[in-house]
Design a protein around this motif. Structure first.
Motif, PDB file in Angstrom:
ATOM      1  N   GLY A  52      -0.147 -10.059  15.103  1.00  0.00           N
ATOM      2  CA  GLY A  52       0.816  -9.266  14.363  1.00  0.00           C
ATOM      3  C   GLY A  52       0.672  -7.768  14.427  1.00  0.00           C
ATOM      4  O   GLY A  52       1.427  -7.039  13.772  1.00  0.00           O
ATOM      5  N   ALA A  53      -0.275  -7.250  15.232  1.00  0.00           N
ATOM      6  CA  ALA A  53      -0.547  -5.804  15.212  1.00  0.00           C
ATOM      7  C   ALA A  53       0.454  -4.974  16.016  1.00  0.00           C
ATOM      8  O   ALA A  53       0.525  -3.765  15.831  1.00  0.00           O
ATOM      9  CB  ALA A  53      -1.963  -5.529  15.715  1.00  0.00           C
ATOM     10  N   TYR A  54       1.238  -5.593  16.885  1.00  0.00           N
ATOM     11  CA  TYR A  54       2.235  -4.837  17.650  1.00  0.00           C
ATOM     12  C   TYR A  54       3.486  -4.649  16.789  1.00  0.00           C
ATOM     13  O   TYR A  54       4.588  -5.066  17.153  1.00  0.00           O
ATOM     14  CB  TYR A  54       2.642  -5.605  18.912  1.00  0.00           C
ATOM     15  N   ALA A  55       3.345  -3.998  15.658  1.00  0.00           N
ATOM     16  CA  ALA A  55       4.458  -3.924  14.710  1.00  0.00           C
ATOM     17  C   ALA A  55       4.313  -2.703  13.816  1.00  0.00           C
ATOM     18  O   ALA A  55       3.274  -2.032  13.809  1.00  0.00           O
ATOM     19  CB  ALA A  55       4.499  -5.200  13.865  1.00  0.00           C
ATOM     20  N   GLU A  56       5.363  -2.424  13.041  1.00  0.00           N
ATOM     21  CA  GLU A  56       5.320  -1.311  12.087  1.00  0.00           C
ATOM     22  C   GLU A  56       4.453  -1.634  10.877  1.00  0.00           C
ATOM     23  O   GLU A  56       3.808  -0.748  10.310  1.00  0.00           O
ATOM     24  CB  GLU A  56       6.729  -0.977  11.614  1.00  0.00           C
ATOM     25  N   PHE A  57       4.447  -2.900  10.460  1.00  0.00           N
ATOM     26  CA  PHE A  57       3.684  -3.318   9.285  1.00  0.00           C
ATOM     27  C   PHE A  57       2.921  -4.604   9.600  1.00  0.00           C
ATOM     28  O   PHE A  57       3.360  -5.407  10.425  1.00  0.00           O
ATOM     29  CB  PHE A  57       4.610  -3.578   8.088  1.00  0.00           C
ATOM     30  N   ILE A  58       1.805  -4.784   8.895  1.00  0.00           N
ATOM     31  CA  ILE A  58       1.022  -6.006   9.083  1.00  0.00           C
ATOM     32  C   ILE A  58       0.364  -6.419   7.776  1.00  0.00           C
ATOM     33  O   ILE A  58      -0.051  -5.575   6.973  1.00  0.00           O
ATOM     34  CB  ILE A  58      -0.045  -5.812  10.181  1.00  0.00           C
ATOM     35  N   ASN A  59       0.291  -7.725   7.554  1.00  0.00           N
ATOM     36  CA  ASN A  59      -0.477  -8.286   6.455  1.00  0.00           C
ATOM     37  C   ASN A  59      -1.897  -8.556   6.931  1.00  0.00           C
ATOM     38  O   ASN A  59      -2.086  -9.109   8.022  1.00  0.00           O
ATOM     39  CB  ASN A  59       0.129  -9.623   6.018  1.00  0.00           C
ATOM     40  N   CYS A  60      -2.873  -8.176   6.127  1.00  0.00           N
ATOM     41  CA  CYS A  60      -4.263  -8.405   6.511  1.00  0.00           C
ATOM     42  C   CYS A  60      -5.038  -8.872   5.289  1.00  0.00           C
ATOM     43  O   CYS A  60      -4.888  -8.315   4.199  1.00  0.00           O
ATOM     44  CB  CYS A  60      -4.878  -7.116   7.065  1.00  0.00           C
ATOM     45  N   ASP A  61      -5.874  -9.893   5.448  1.00  0.00           N
ATOM     46  CA  ASP A  61      -6.749 -10.303   4.359  1.00  0.00           C
ATOM     47  C   ASP A  61      -7.702  -9.162   4.032  1.00  0.00           C
ATOM     48  O   ASP A  61      -8.220  -8.496   4.935  1.00  0.00           O
ATOM     49  CB  ASP A  61      -7.524 -11.560   4.756  1.00  0.00           C
ATOM     50  N   GLU A  62      -7.931  -8.941   2.752  1.00  0.00           N
ATOM     51  CA  GLU A  62      -8.667  -7.750   2.323  1.00  0.00           C
ATOM     52  C   GLU A  62     -10.067  -7.660   2.931  1.00  0.00           C
ATOM     53  O   GLU A  62     -10.565  -6.570   3.200  1.00  0.00           O
ATOM     54  CB  GLU A  62      -8.769  -7.689   0.794  1.00  0.00           C
ATOM     55  N   GLY A  63     -10.706  -8.796   3.209  1.00  0.00           N
ATOM     56  CA  GLY A  63     -12.061  -8.779   3.753  1.00  0.00           C
ATOM     57  C   GLY A  63     -12.141  -8.429   5.223  1.00  0.00           C
ATOM     58  O   GLY A  63     -13.231  -8.224   5.754  1.00  0.00           O
ATOM     59  N   LEU A  64     -10.986  -8.367   5.890  1.00  0.00           N
ATOM     60  CA  LEU A  64     -10.966  -8.045   7.321  1.00  0.00           C
ATOM     61  C   LEU A  64     -10.617  -6.584   7.582  1.00  0.00           C
ATOM     62  O   LEU A  64     -10.469  -6.173   8.727  1.00  0.00           O
ATOM     63  CB  LEU A  64      -9.983  -8.959   8.061  1.00  0.00           C
ATOM     64  N   LEU A  65     -10.484  -5.816   6.497  1.00  0.00           N
ATOM     65  CA  LEU A  65     -10.202  -4.390   6.624  1.00  0.00           C
ATOM     66  C   LEU A  65     -11.480  -3.574   6.500  1.00  0.00           C
ATOM     67  O   LEU A  65     -12.417  -3.957   5.784  1.00  0.00           O
ATOM     68  CB  LEU A  65      -9.237  -3.937   5.530  1.00  0.00           C
ATOM     69  N   LEU A  66     -11.507  -2.461   7.177  1.00  0.00           N
ATOM     70  CA  LEU A  66     -12.604  -1.501   7.094  1.00  0.00           C
ATOM     71  C   LEU A  66     -12.028  -0.136   6.743  1.00  0.00           C
ATOM     72  O   LEU A  66     -10.931   0.211   7.189  1.00  0.00           O
ATOM     73  CB  LEU A  66     -13.335  -1.408   8.435  1.00  0.00           C
ATOM     74  N   LYS A  67     -12.743   0.622   5.950  1.00  0.00           N
ATOM     75  CA  LYS A  67     -12.318   1.983   5.616  1.00  0.00           C
ATOM     76  C   LYS A  67     -12.462   2.861   6.846  1.00  0.00           C
ATOM     77  O   LYS A  67     -13.505   2.863   7.498  1.00  0.00           O
ATOM     78  CB  LYS A  67     -13.169   2.537   4.478  1.00  0.00           C
ATOM     79  N   LYS A  68     -11.408   3.593   7.179  1.00  0.00           N
ATOM     80  CA  LYS A  68     -11.472   4.483   8.341  1.00  0.00           C
ATOM     81  C   LYS A  68     -12.303   5.717   7.991  1.00  0.00           C
ATOM     82  O   LYS A  68     -11.934   6.484   7.108  1.00  0.00           O
ATOM     83  CB  LYS A  68     -10.071   4.924   8.782  1.00  0.00           C
ATOM     84  N   PRO A  69     -13.437   5.901   8.678  1.00  0.00           N
ATOM     85  CA  PRO A  69     -14.226   7.110   8.421  1.00  0.00           C
ATOM     86  C   PRO A  69     -13.443   8.358   8.828  1.00  0.00           C
ATOM     87  O   PRO A  69     -12.637   8.323   9.761  1.00  0.00           O
ATOM     88  CB  PRO A  69     -15.462   6.933   9.321  1.00  0.00           C
ATOM     89  N   SER A  70     -13.699   9.457   8.160  1.00  0.00           N
ATOM     90  CA  SER A  70     -12.956  10.690   8.445  1.00  0.00           C
ATOM     91  C   SER A  70     -13.239  11.222   9.847  1.00  0.00           C
ATOM     92  O   SER A  70     -12.419  11.948  10.413  1.00  0.00           O
ATOM     93  CB  SER A  70     -13.293  11.757   7.402  1.00  0.00           C
ATOM     94  N   HIS A  71     -14.397  10.845  10.416  1.00  0.00           N
ATOM     95  CA  HIS A  71     -14.729  11.365  11.742  1.00  0.00           C
ATOM     96  C   HIS A  71     -14.009  10.622  12.870  1.00  0.00           C
ATOM     97  O   HIS A  71     -14.106  11.019  14.029  1.00  0.00           O
ATOM     98  CB  HIS A  71     -16.245  11.328  11.984  1.00  0.00           C
ATOM     99  N   LEU A  72     -13.289   9.545  12.549  1.00  0.00           N
ATOM    100  CA  LEU A  72     -12.539   8.809  13.566  1.00  0.00           C
ATOM    101  C   LEU A  72     -11.052   9.119  13.450  1.00  0.00           C
ATOM    102  O   LEU A  72     -10.486   9.123  12.357  1.00  0.00           O
ATOM    103  CB  LEU A  72     -12.743   7.303  13.402  1.00  0.00           C
ATOM    104  N   SER A  73     -10.408   9.356  14.587  1.00  0.00           N
ATOM    105  CA  SER A  73      -8.956   9.520  14.606  1.00  0.00           C
ATOM    106  C   SER A  73      -8.314   8.142  14.473  1.00  0.00           C
ATOM    107  O   SER A  73      -8.978   7.102  14.564  1.00  0.00           O
ATOM    108  CB  SER A  73      -8.519  10.171  15.924  1.00  0.00           C
ATOM    109  N   TRP A  74      -7.008   8.124  14.268  1.00  0.00           N
ATOM    110  CA  TRP A  74      -6.293   6.843  14.200  1.00  0.00           C
ATOM    111  C   TRP A  74      -6.456   6.051  15.498  1.00  0.00           C
ATOM    112  O   TRP A  74      -6.669   4.833  15.473  1.00  0.00           O
ATOM    113  CB  TRP A  74      -4.806   7.085  13.942  1.00  0.00           C
ATOM    114  N   VAL A  75      -6.359   6.748  16.617  1.00  0.00           N
ATOM    115  CA  VAL A  75      -6.494   6.090  17.924  1.00  0.00           C
ATOM    116  C   VAL A  75      -7.902   5.524  18.091  1.00  0.00           C
ATOM    117  O   VAL A  75      -8.081   4.373  18.516  1.00  0.00           O
ATOM    118  CB  VAL A  75      -6.156   7.089  19.054  1.00  0.00           C
TER     119      VAL A  75
END
Length: 337
Positions: free
Chosen positions: A96-119
């Motif tokens: 489902g990631a090739y899309a504008e929005f995606i549902n993700c189970d909360e345990g499979l998410l990671l906080k994006k560190p500020s030192h990493l760009s979106w890419v």
């Protein structure tokens, strides 16, 4: 139901030319899920196989391509306490990631560190978590080990090389098919200590030289059939091999079981996408320990993520051609616009 844009496949599967951006239903987060507005997503070989109809999404997952992404939380399902609307995250999904929005189970998410760009963030989940599982969880890498990584210039290969070095491996030998890729793998910080062109040289003989005849403790293999015999030959006593794929074929015509027995070898098949939510959640939780040590190419971290090329999603066909032609050293990323 609200709509969103996504990369879809004409007729459900087919050649690269069947990929197009169209409208589909926007997902709604249910209990334990988070809705994320995607900024960027990564391309993986499994996307190619799924597009061709050879690798269906696991039960319950979106049939839309894509397993890794970065973006912002826009909506919370019932019972979510870890995340808030506006949080910058990156994560791993069954599809489902090739899309504008995606549902993700909360345990499979990671906080994006500020030192990493979106890419950069979008390039990490599949490669680094797969490599971490193969090398740390299954391979049990430790200081002083000798490691052999096939497809060294692939995203998983680059991650595995760096994790091995950061874990204290004595040597890390990487295989690839061109001089350019091999030279690059030796040149990067915490890159391969040794490299072998598998098309022209015998990697089993080379690792025996590197290890004074003992062989390697760990093999990370995504090639399969063509490398099988030499992998077994390459392994030391009590060696471990993690198999991530079989790109050269899955049937080995003749196998001598003797070396597996007398060298006490351990051979582990590994998939991630089809594992249970509980398993993936626990794996992601243990992987969190190394996130702060992964930076972009100029970030100065002991482990880095390398981006081959970034495409706008309007050029999704070109991005898939680049992957199919095996031109990349590093990750191909697509930005949603």
């Amino acid at each position: 139901m609200s709509k969103m844009r996504a990369v879809l496949i004409k007729d459900g599967h087919g050649p690269i030319e069947n990929l197009y951006i169209g409208e589909t239903d926007k997902p709604v987060p249910t209990k334990g899920q988070v809705l994320v507005k995607i900024v960027a997503f990564g391309l993986n070989r499994m996307d190619q196989y799924q597009r061709q109809g050879d690798y269906p999404a696991p039960p319950g997952a979106s049939s839309i391509l894509g397993v890794e992404f970065s973006g912002r939380v826009t909506e919370l399902g019932e019972g979510i306490t870890k995340w808030a609307v506006g949080d910058e995250v990156f994560g791993l999904v069954g599809g489902g990631a090739y899309a504008e929005f995606i549902n993700c189970d909360e345990g499979l998410l990671l906080k994006k560190p500020s030192h990493l760009s979106w890419v950069e963030a979008a390039s990490i989940p599949e490669n680094y978590v797969t490599a971490y599982q193969a090398l740390v969880k299954y391979g049990e890498v430790k200081k002083g080990d000798h490691v052999l990584v096939h497809a060294g210039a692939s995203g998983v290969g680059i991650a595995a090389i760096q994790i091995a070095r950061e874990s204290g491996a004595a040597t890390v030998t990487a295989t690839a098919s061109t001089t350019e890729k091999l030279d690059w793998l030796r040149s990067i910080p915490n890159g391969a200590t040794h490299t072998v062109n598998y098309r022209t040289d015998d990697f089993a003989a080379e690792v025996k030289k590197t290890t004074n005849g003992k062989g390697v403790n760990i093999v990370i293999d995504s090639v399969g059939q063509s490398h099988w015999a030499k992998n077994i030959e390459s392994l030391a006593i009590d060696g471990r091999m993690t198999m991530l794929g079989t790109s050269s074929g899955s049937e080995v015509p003749s196998v001598n079981l003797g070396p597996i027995l007398y060298k006490r070898l351990r051979i582990q098949g590994s998939t991630l996408r089809s594992r249970s939510l509980q398993y993936q959640t626990e794996l992601i939780a243990s992987f969190r320990d190394i996130i702060d040590r992964v930076t972009g190419v100029n970030g100065g971290g002991p482990m880095r993520t390398y981006i081959h090329k970034v495409y706008p999603w309007t050029e999704i066909q070109s991005a898939h051609h680049e992957m199919a032609d095996n031109k990349n050293s590093g990750k191909i990323i697509v930005e949603v616009q």
